[in-house]
Design a protein around this motif. Structure first.
Motif, mmCIF file in Angstrom:
data_model
loop_
_atom_site.group_PDB
_atom_site.id
_atom_site.type_symbol
_atom_site.label_atom_id
_atom_site.label_comp_id
_atom_site.label_asym_id
_atom_site.label_seq_id
_atom_site.Cartn_x
_atom_site.Cartn_y
_atom_site.Cartn_z
ATOM 1 N N SER A 125 0.836 -1.206 0.000
ATOM 2 C CA SER A 125 0.000 0.000 0.000
ATOM 3 C C SER A 125 0.873 1.259 0.000
ATOM 4 O O SER A 125 0.507 2.275 -0.588
ATOM 5 C CB SER A 125 -0.962 -0.007 1.169
ATOM 6 O OG SER A 125 -0.262 -0.057 2.381
ATOM 7 N N ALA A 126 2.059 1.187 0.613
ATOM 8 C CA ALA A 126 2.966 2.339 0.561
ATOM 9 C C ALA A 126 3.465 2.559 -0.863
ATOM 10 O O ALA A 126 3.584 3.696 -1.328
ATOM 11 C CB ALA A 126 4.146 2.141 1.505
ATOM 12 N N ILE A 127 3.755 1.452 -1.565
ATOM 13 C CA ILE A 127 4.234 1.579 -2.950
ATOM 14 C C ILE A 127 3.134 2.181 -3.831
ATOM 15 O O ILE A 127 3.363 3.138 -4.571
ATOM 16 C CB ILE A 127 4.680 0.210 -3.513
ATOM 17 C CG1 ILE A 127 5.875 -0.315 -2.724
ATOM 18 C CG2 ILE A 127 5.019 0.323 -4.990
ATOM 19 C CD1 ILE A 127 6.330 -1.691 -3.153
ATOM 20 N N VAL A 128 1.931 1.629 -3.716
ATOM 21 C CA VAL A 128 0.822 2.114 -4.558
ATOM 22 C C VAL A 128 0.517 3.576 -4.237
ATOM 23 O O VAL A 128 0.370 4.414 -5.125
ATOM 24 C CB VAL A 128 -0.440 1.239 -4.374
ATOM 25 C CG1 VAL A 128 -1.599 1.812 -5.165
ATOM 26 C CG2 VAL A 128 -0.155 -0.185 -4.821
ATOM 27 N N GLY A 129 0.461 3.893 -2.941
ATOM 28 C CA GLY A 129 0.148 5.270 -2.534
ATOM 29 C C GLY A 129 1.162 6.256 -3.065
ATOM 30 O O GLY A 129 0.808 7.286 -3.652
ATOM 31 N N SER A 130 2.470 5.934 -2.894
ATOM 32 C CA SER A 130 3.476 6.886 -3.353
ATOM 33 C C SER A 130 3.519 6.941 -4.879
ATOM 34 O O SER A 130 3.815 7.985 -5.461
ATOM 35 C CB SER A 130 4.847 6.552 -2.773
ATOM 36 O OG SER A 130 5.195 5.232 -3.059
ATOM 37 N N ALA A 131 3.194 5.817 -5.526
ATOM 38 C CA ALA A 131 3.146 5.821 -6.990
ATOM 39 C C ALA A 131 2.047 6.765 -7.477
ATOM 40 O O ALA A 131 2.243 7.529 -8.424
ATOM 41 C CB ALA A 131 2.909 4.415 -7.518
ATOM 42 N N LEU A 132 0.895 6.730 -6.813
ATOM 43 C CA LEU A 132 -0.204 7.607 -7.213
ATOM 44 C C LEU A 132 0.178 9.071 -7.023
ATOM 45 O O LEU A 132 -0.110 9.921 -7.872
ATOM 46 C CB LEU A 132 -1.460 7.289 -6.392
ATOM 47 C CG LEU A 132 -2.189 6.004 -6.769
ATOM 48 C CD1 LEU A 132 -3.327 5.748 -5.800
ATOM 49 C CD2 LEU A 132 -2.714 6.105 -8.189
ATOM 50 N N ILE A 133 0.867 9.348 -5.922
ATOM 51 C CA ILE A 133 1.289 10.739 -5.694
ATOM 52 C C ILE A 133 2.293 11.165 -6.771
ATOM 53 O O ILE A 133 2.178 12.252 -7.337
ATOM 54 C CB ILE A 133 1.878 10.902 -4.283
ATOM 55 C CG1 ILE A 133 0.748 10.855 -3.256
ATOM 56 C CG2 ILE A 133 2.627 12.214 -4.156
ATOM 57 C CD1 ILE A 133 1.163 11.143 -1.855
ATOM 58 N N SER A 134 3.260 10.297 -7.077
ATOM 59 C CA SER A 134 4.231 10.638 -8.129
ATOM 60 C C SER A 134 3.511 10.898 -9.443
ATOM 61 O O SER A 134 3.855 11.830 -10.178
ATOM 62 C CB SER A 134 5.236 9.505 -8.342
ATOM 63 O OG SER A 134 5.755 9.079 -7.135
ATOM 64 N N PHE A 135 2.530 10.065 -9.740
ATOM 65 C CA PHE A 135 1.796 10.206 -10.992
ATOM 66 C C PHE A 135 1.128 11.584 -11.071
ATOM 67 O O PHE A 135 1.272 12.307 -12.056
ATOM 68 C CB PHE A 135 0.743 9.093 -11.096
ATOM 69 C CG PHE A 135 0.033 9.054 -12.419
ATOM 70 C CD1 PHE A 135 0.582 8.363 -13.488
ATOM 71 C CD2 PHE A 135 -1.168 9.715 -12.597
ATOM 72 C CE1 PHE A 135 -0.069 8.326 -14.710
ATOM 73 C CE2 PHE A 135 -1.824 9.687 -13.811
ATOM 74 C CZ PHE A 135 -1.267 8.988 -14.871
ATOM 75 N N THR A 136 0.430 11.977 -10.013
ATOM 76 C CA THR A 136 -0.246 13.284 -10.049
ATOM 77 C C THR A 136 0.762 14.423 -10.062
ATOM 78 O O THR A 136 0.543 15.426 -10.721
ATOM 79 C CB THR A 136 -1.185 13.489 -8.852
ATOM 80 O OG1 THR A 136 -0.612 12.872 -7.725
ATOM 81 C CG2 THR A 136 -2.542 12.932 -9.098
ATOM 82 N N LEU A 137 1.871 14.267 -9.337
ATOM 83 C CA LEU A 137 2.862 15.348 -9.315
ATOM 84 C C LEU A 137 3.481 15.537 -10.692
ATOM 85 O O LEU A 137 3.773 16.646 -11.110
ATOM 86 C CB LEU A 137 3.955 15.064 -8.282
ATOM 87 C CG LEU A 137 3.556 15.256 -6.821
ATOM 88 C CD1 LEU A 137 4.752 15.049 -5.918
ATOM 89 C CD2 LEU A 137 2.979 16.644 -6.603
ATOM 90 N N SER A 138 3.676 14.426 -11.400
ATOM 91 C CA SER A 138 4.249 14.512 -12.734
ATOM 92 C C SER A 138 3.356 15.336 -13.663
ATOM 93 O O SER A 138 3.817 15.942 -14.623
ATOM 94 C CB SER A 138 4.452 13.107 -13.300
ATOM 95 O OG SER A 138 4.650 13.152 -14.680
#
Lengths: 281, 285
Positions: A206-219
């Motif tokens: 869940s930490a990987i998925v959560g941070s991936a989603l944040i990276s995606f939106t930040l990009s």
């Protein structure tokens, strides 16, 4: 009781400094807190409201409801191309972040290697440093290596700038993870790969998925790095940025409202994932 | 154990790659800062002319000073807004679930499109914008003013808005960690609320304040979106100048030298606050 007598008494404060009404002070504090939260959401609300307002300038009073700006945005070919390029860049940049960020977090958590402190700093650097410096230094690198600026350079740039998000979140989760579970799995004869897949991974997923989603939106709205690394292909933040130069159009309000609302949803979801069973942060 | 070692080796070799990827670019930038500019490109060289230019030409050091001033104002205003909010979250909300929900509500805007949030301030503060038309409509102003946009005020407002969550996070964490027994003890000893706050809560939250202020200061120093959108002519910040050296002005060596100055300033502030925070922690132990 004697203690209270021995303690020097606090000198009396001037009357205006004494806040002795717990209810009144708590109420004032509550109002201040509500005002600050309101301040944080005000621009988002303004953006969404004006994306539906039937007026070419963003001014009060409101004129009436319209879908016009959304239709105009959907008909704008440049904008759609930029949006598509952005999705492509964000997806691959997130992949880069995960592929390098998760091993980096594992290394920071479990291995002592020479230069670990330096490595830790280096990974966190893009988070604290102005994005501008990351962007320029990457531009210099690509120039030396002889890369032409393209979507690929943007992907690498976003990957570098956003990897710290993944590393910090996954690292924080690993710190809370009980290593005994891995030892138990090892003792029961599981191979390292099996242990990783069935014990470690489910705990940090869940930490990987959560941070991936944040990276995606930040990009999606990374400007400082994108600015220096884009080639001919436009991506959404650059498109918006260059449109703003020529003045405000309600079309941008429409695109902006879509992005802001969808990222609000994604972010709420990922913060929930990152908090890991409501532990906060 | 052997397994762990094998595991470690793989990870360590993997980890070195992003390390190089992060450091090499800064090294290249450092090298460029000593080059000589030969329009439209540059020549390898080793001279300090670029750094000298930054010190001699008022155009550059004035912008640098203005940047420092604005970053300072932003840090102070963000602190003023963030502290009561963090305090309220940490001490005044009994339900843990509501507290988490509100905390998330404060943090979420941080991740939501920075560019669009900054841009919205332009539509709010502009001469035909929301604020002006509201003031005219309500009769406070007889005609719209252009005092709100394209100046340092607009930049401080926009940047403060953006960095308030950055400020709330560490302060809230610091306040949460304060043992409630300390505050109760102070109250039991007959000390008033306000003095208890000054003597216990405030000093113990200093590490959080420092961390938040460091983040806010460094990030507003390097920002070039807000000055571009709402700053106007006398709101130019150092990042805008750096950007133009790599763009229209086409002076990469000078731009690199400016970036190095920014980099050194940022790192200095980070390590300074690190040290303060550590001594603060020692005092408490």
């Amino acid at each position: 009781m004697t203690l209270a007598i021995d303690t020097p008494r606090a000198p009396a404060w001037p009357r205006w400094l004494r806040i002795d009404h717990p209810r009144a002070s708590a109420k004032a504090l509550g109002i201040a807190a509500a005002a600050v939260i309101g301040f944080l959401y005000l621009p988002i609300v303004v953006l969404v409201i004006f994306s539906f307002n039937d007026n070419t300038v963003t001014t009060l009073p409101l004129r009436g409801f319209t879908w016009r700006w959304y239709q105009a945005a959907l008909a704008n070919q440049d904008l759609l191309t930029a949006l598509w390029n952005s999705i492509y860049v964000a997806t691959l940049a997130t992949l880069v972040c995960i592929l390098f960020g998760v091993p980096a977090a594992l290394a920071l958590d479990r291995i002592d290697f020479p230069g670990k402190a330096l490595f830790r700093r280096a990974v966190l650097l893009p988070l604290a440093l102005p994005g501008l410096i990351t962007g320029i230094s990457m531009l210099n690198l690509f120039r030396v290596v002889g890369f032409d600026l393209s979507l690929t350079t943007v992907i690498l740039g976003h990957g570098t700038a956003l990897i710290s998000v993944v590393v910090t979140q996954v690292f924080a989760r690993l710190q809370r993870f009980n290593r005994r579970l891995e030892e138990a799995s090892d003792d029961l004869g599981a191979t390292p790969l099996q242990t990783f897949r069935h014990v470690t991974l489910p705990n940090i997923r869940s930490a990987i998925v959560g941070s991936a989603l944040i990276s995606f939106t930040l990009s999606f709205d990374e400007i400082p790095v994108t600015f220096f690394l884009t080639g001919r292909d436009n991506i959404l933040p650059m498109y918006i940025y260059s449109t703003l130069r020529s003045g405000i159009t309600p079309e941008i309000n429409a695109v902006g409202a879509v992005i802001v609302v969808s990222s609000l949803i994604v972010i709420f979801f990922s913060v929930y994932l990152l908090s890991g069973q409501g532990e906060g942060r | 154990m052997c397994r762990a070692a094998r595991h470690g080796l793989i990870l360590a070799t993997n980890a070195r790659r992003p390390l190089a990827f992060i450091f090499v670019p800064y090294a290249i930038m450092f090298t460029y800062s000593f080059f000589t500019r030969t329009f439209p490109t540059m020549e390898p060289d080793f001279q300090f002319g670029n750094y000298a230019a930054l010190l001699i030409d008022p155009q550059y050091y004035q912008v640098l000073l203005r940047t420092l001033k604005i970053s300072f104002l932003v840090s102070v205003s963000a602190l003023v807004l963030a502290y009561p909010l963090a305090y309220f979250l940490a001490f005044k909300i009994a339900s843990a679930r509501l507290r988490t929900a509100l905390y998330v509500a404060v943090i979420v805007p941080l991740w939501v499109s920075y560019l669009l949030r900054a841009y919205t301030w332009k539509t709010i503060l502009g001469s035909e914008g929301v604020l002006n038309s509201f003031l005219v409509w309500s009769g406070i102003l007889s005609e719209p003013t252009d005092l709100f946009l394209y100046n340092q005020f607009a930049m401080v407002v926009t940047l403060t808005y953006i960095f308030v969550p950055f400020m709330v996070m560490p302060i809230y964490t610091a306040l949460e960690k304060i043992p409630r027994s300390l505050i109760e003890a102070s109250k039991d000893l007959g000390v008033g609320r306000f003095r208890t706050f000054l003597a216990i809560t405030l000093p113990l939250s200093v590490p959080g304040i420092l961390a938040g202020a460091t983040f806010t200061f460094c990030l507003s120093m390097g920002d070039f979106v807000a000055p571009f959108l709402v700053g106007g002519a006398n709101g130019a910040m150092i990042a805008i100048v750096v950007q133009s050296q790599f763009g229209t002005a086409l002076n990469w060596p000078l731009g690199s030298a400016l970036s190095i100055v920014m980099l050194v300033l940022t790192l200095a502030i980070i390590s300074l606050s690190d040290r303060f925070e550590r001594t603060g922690r020692l005092d408490l132990a």
